[in-house]
Design a protein around this motif. Structure first.
Motif, PDB file in Angstrom:
ATOM      1  N   SER B  41     -90.122 -22.776  41.692  1.00 33.97           N
ATOM      2  CA  SER B  41     -91.137 -23.294  42.124  1.00 33.97           C
ATOM      3  C   SER B  41     -90.496 -24.478  42.702  1.00 33.97           C
ATOM      4  N   THR B  42     -89.442 -24.476  41.995  1.00 27.41           N
ATOM      5  CA  THR B  42     -87.694 -25.305  42.671  1.00 27.41           C
ATOM      6  C   THR B  42     -87.590 -25.298  44.246  1.00 27.41           C
ATOM      7  N   THR B  43     -87.208 -23.873  43.799  1.00 29.15           N
ATOM      8  CA  THR B  43     -86.873 -22.891  45.114  1.00 29.15           C
ATOM      9  C   THR B  43     -87.949 -22.723  46.145  1.00 29.15           C
ATOM     10  N   MET B  44     -89.000 -22.863  45.435  1.00 31.53           N
ATOM     11  CA  MET B  44     -90.133 -22.597  47.040  1.00 31.53           C
ATOM     12  C   MET B  44     -89.882 -23.896  48.098  1.00 31.53           C
ATOM     13  N   ARG B  45     -89.571 -25.132  46.676  1.00 36.20           N
ATOM     14  CA  ARG B  45     -90.422 -26.222  47.146  1.00 36.20           C
ATOM     15  C   ARG B  45     -89.002 -26.554  48.457  1.00 36.20           C
ATOM     16  N   MET B  46     -87.930 -26.433  47.480  1.00 38.54           N
ATOM     17  CA  MET B  46     -86.839 -26.250  49.301  1.00 38.54           C
ATOM     18  C   MET B  46     -87.348 -25.487  50.044  1.00 38.54           C
ATOM     19  N   ILE B  47     -87.815 -24.362  50.016  1.00 34.34           N
ATOM     20  CA  ILE B  47     -87.273 -23.444  51.270  1.00 34.34           C
ATOM     21  C   ILE B  47     -88.455 -24.255  52.161  1.00 34.34           C
ATOM     22  N   CYS B  48     -89.566 -25.013  51.725  1.00 38.91           N
ATOM     23  CA  CYS B  48     -90.934 -25.413  52.722  1.00 38.91           C
ATOM     24  C   CYS B  48     -90.380 -26.565  52.599  1.00 38.91           C
TER      25      CYS B  48
END
Ligand SMILES: Nc1ncnc2c1ncn2[C@@H]1O[C@H](COP(=O)(O)OP(=O)(O)O)[C@@H](O)[C@H]1O
Ligand SMILES: [Mg+2]
Lengths: 254, 241
Positions: B41-48
């Motif tokens: 989730s942390t990775t996805m949150r940074m991507i968006c």
């Protein structure tokens, strides 16, 4: 430049529409308006004896506004940002290609719109004062305008505080306490004791930052540009803090 | 279409995401695997653009989420974990709000709303309050929101979580229909979904990528199949170093 202004406006519109819908889709706005008008009547009719004075003057009515706002405006603003964090929708909101500045302003404007409706619904006071005798309607209009602008300052404080927490209740309590401090600094009871404790310079400085002090001339229908400037700059300061807080939380992940 | 370069984030002690890099091309459906707390989730949150990275960058069709945030965000459809929604709205109102944030015009928005309502099969609840909808419907409303502008990149954070087998099947079919011209990243901690939906699996453990390969290739790594291979990969790093 033009493009970024356009983006801010898109955010303002989206934020405003969303919050207006939220206010009126739930009983919140209706409840707010009813309780506000009821409380205002109690204070002006019973406590200030509006009709007893017999004067065609709304000063006793306006003098209650700062005191009511310090309770009512935090109630109106408490869930603007706290609920986004609490329900997780902030996650969604921040992923959208929309200007954060625009959203912050739009949400505030929605609350300010409800405050405007509350003030408009006080028209019976205006009518009755004209019924009592010749009233200075220009002065009254000016008091109304300044009262609304002051409501914006209280709301921007409440909205900023709501970005600090995930709980609307905490946002309300912290909002009321900070609004109280910002109001009471100019209250004679408080400023006399500060004068005794810290000296007249401290008392005057604190009073200069009080919303109460700045509303004093306005409630008598006199335009004081420095007060207008004070209300507006306080609002701008709070909106900026509101934006910075959300940006800070985007970095810290909290 | 999506280029993730050394994304790194730590919350206090230790890195939650540690120098994660990968690229996603058009037509790829990639499973983002890892145990709870691995950093998906942390990775996805940074991507968006919901969370600022400590280091690294994500580029969407060449636009950086750091320096060109809004333009990059325009290219992403994001389904956050738990599918958060505004419960006081109806699905139609929700989609209109998203459209307003995207700055869509009236006609475009109407067409887009009709399209995603049909795609996500939420027509029969489109004018009911979201608060009263079942979990499966809510998930589909959130997905409809992510699809509204027909974005080239989709980030779906645990889209199957909490759905019953029938709903999972419907969600899988929907994702399969959308694949083709998009790049889709699906985070999950269940393996069978990856085997059926994804052409590639990226496995994350303690914030680091430990494998990036086709699910069949991963299954071949262990005689007992996919699950055993996965367990072996993520338990290797748990030994004290
Ligand atoms: N906002 C946050 N504050 C502090 N720690 C966090 C925060 N978000 C995630 N973490 C931590 O970062 C790690 C990765 O979490 P997450 O990305 O949610 O994992 P996953 O989605 O793979 O289950 C976990 O150890 C989690 O506790
Ligand atoms: Mg997760």
């Amino acid at each position: 430049m033009k493009r970024s202004l356009q983006r801010v406006l898109i955010g303002v519109k989206a934020g405003w529409q969303r919050e207006i819908r939220a206010y009126f889709a739930t009983p919140l706005a209706y409840l707010f308006l009813a309780i506000f008008l009821f409380t205002l009547s109690i204070f002006t009719w019973d406590v200030s004896g509006f009709f007893d004075s017999g004067a065609a003057d709304l000063a006793p009515f306006f003098s209650w506004h700062p005191w009511l706002y310090l309770l009512f405006m935090p109630a109106l603003a408490m869930r603007l940002w706290s609920e986004e964090s609490q329900s997780g929708t902030r996650e969604l909101l921040l992923s959208l290609p929309v200007s954060l500045t625009g959203l912050v302003i739009g949400k505030l404007l929605a609350a300010w719109t409800v405050a405007a409706i509350a003030l408009i619904l006080t028209f019976p006071w205006w009518i009755s004062v004209n019924y009592l005798g010749p009233a200075d309607n220009t002065a009254i209009a000016l008091s109304y305008a300044m009262s609304w602008i002051m409501a914006g300052a209280y709301l921007s404080l409440g909205a900023m505080v709501s970005a600090l927490t995930t709980s609307a209740v905490i946002a309300f309590v912290v909002g009321v306490v900070s609004a109280f401090l910002l109001t009471a600094a100019g209250w004679p009871v408080v400023s006399t004791s500060i004068r005794g404790l810290l000296g007249p310079a401290a008392a005057d400085t604190l009073a200069a930052f009080s919303l109460l002090t700045h509303f004093e001339t306005a409630q008598r229908g006199i335009l004081d540009l420095s007060s207008l400037f004070y209300f507006l700059s306080l609002s701008v300061l709070m909106v900026s803090l509101n934006i910075l807080l959300i940006q800070y939380r985007r970095r810290s992940g909290q | 279409m999506l280029n993730v370069e050394s994304l790194t984030k730590s919350f206090g002690a230790g890195a939650a995401v540690d120098s994660v890099s990968f690229t996603l091309g058009q037509g790829e459906v990639v499973g983002f695997l890892g145990q709870n707390g691995a950093g998906k989730s942390t990775t996805m949150r940074m991507i968006c653009g919901v969370l600022d990275p400590d280091a690294g960058d994500a580029q969407l069709q060449g636009r950086s989420i750091l320096t060109d945030r809004l333009e990059a965000q325009r290219l992403i459809g994001y389904l956050p974990e738990g599918a958060p929604l505004y419960h006081d709205m109806t699905p139609v109102e929700f989609l209109h709000f998203l459209g307003a944030c995207h700055g869509l015009g009236r006609a475009t928005l109407r067409a887009a709303t009709d399209r995603v309502i049909a795609d996500a099969r939420i027509g029969d609840v489109a004018r009911r309050r979201i608060a009263g909808l079942s979990k499966g419907y809510r998930r589909r409303v959130a997905l409809a929101g992510a699809l509204l502008t027909d974005p080239p990149v989709l980030l779906l954070d645990e889209p199957m979580d909490g759905l019953d087998p029938v709903q999972k099947q419907a969600m899988r079919a929907l994702i399969a229909r959308m694949a083709g011209d998009k790049a889709i990243l699906i985070s999950t901690h269940t393996l069978d979904e990856v085997a059926t939906m994804c052409s590639r699996a990226i496995i994350l453990d303690h914030g680091r990528i430990v494998a990036d390969l086709a699910p069949e290739a991963l299954a071949r790594q262990h005689e007992l199949g996919l699950e055993a291979a996965f367990v072996e990969l993520v338990s290797a790093r748990r030994r004290p170093s």
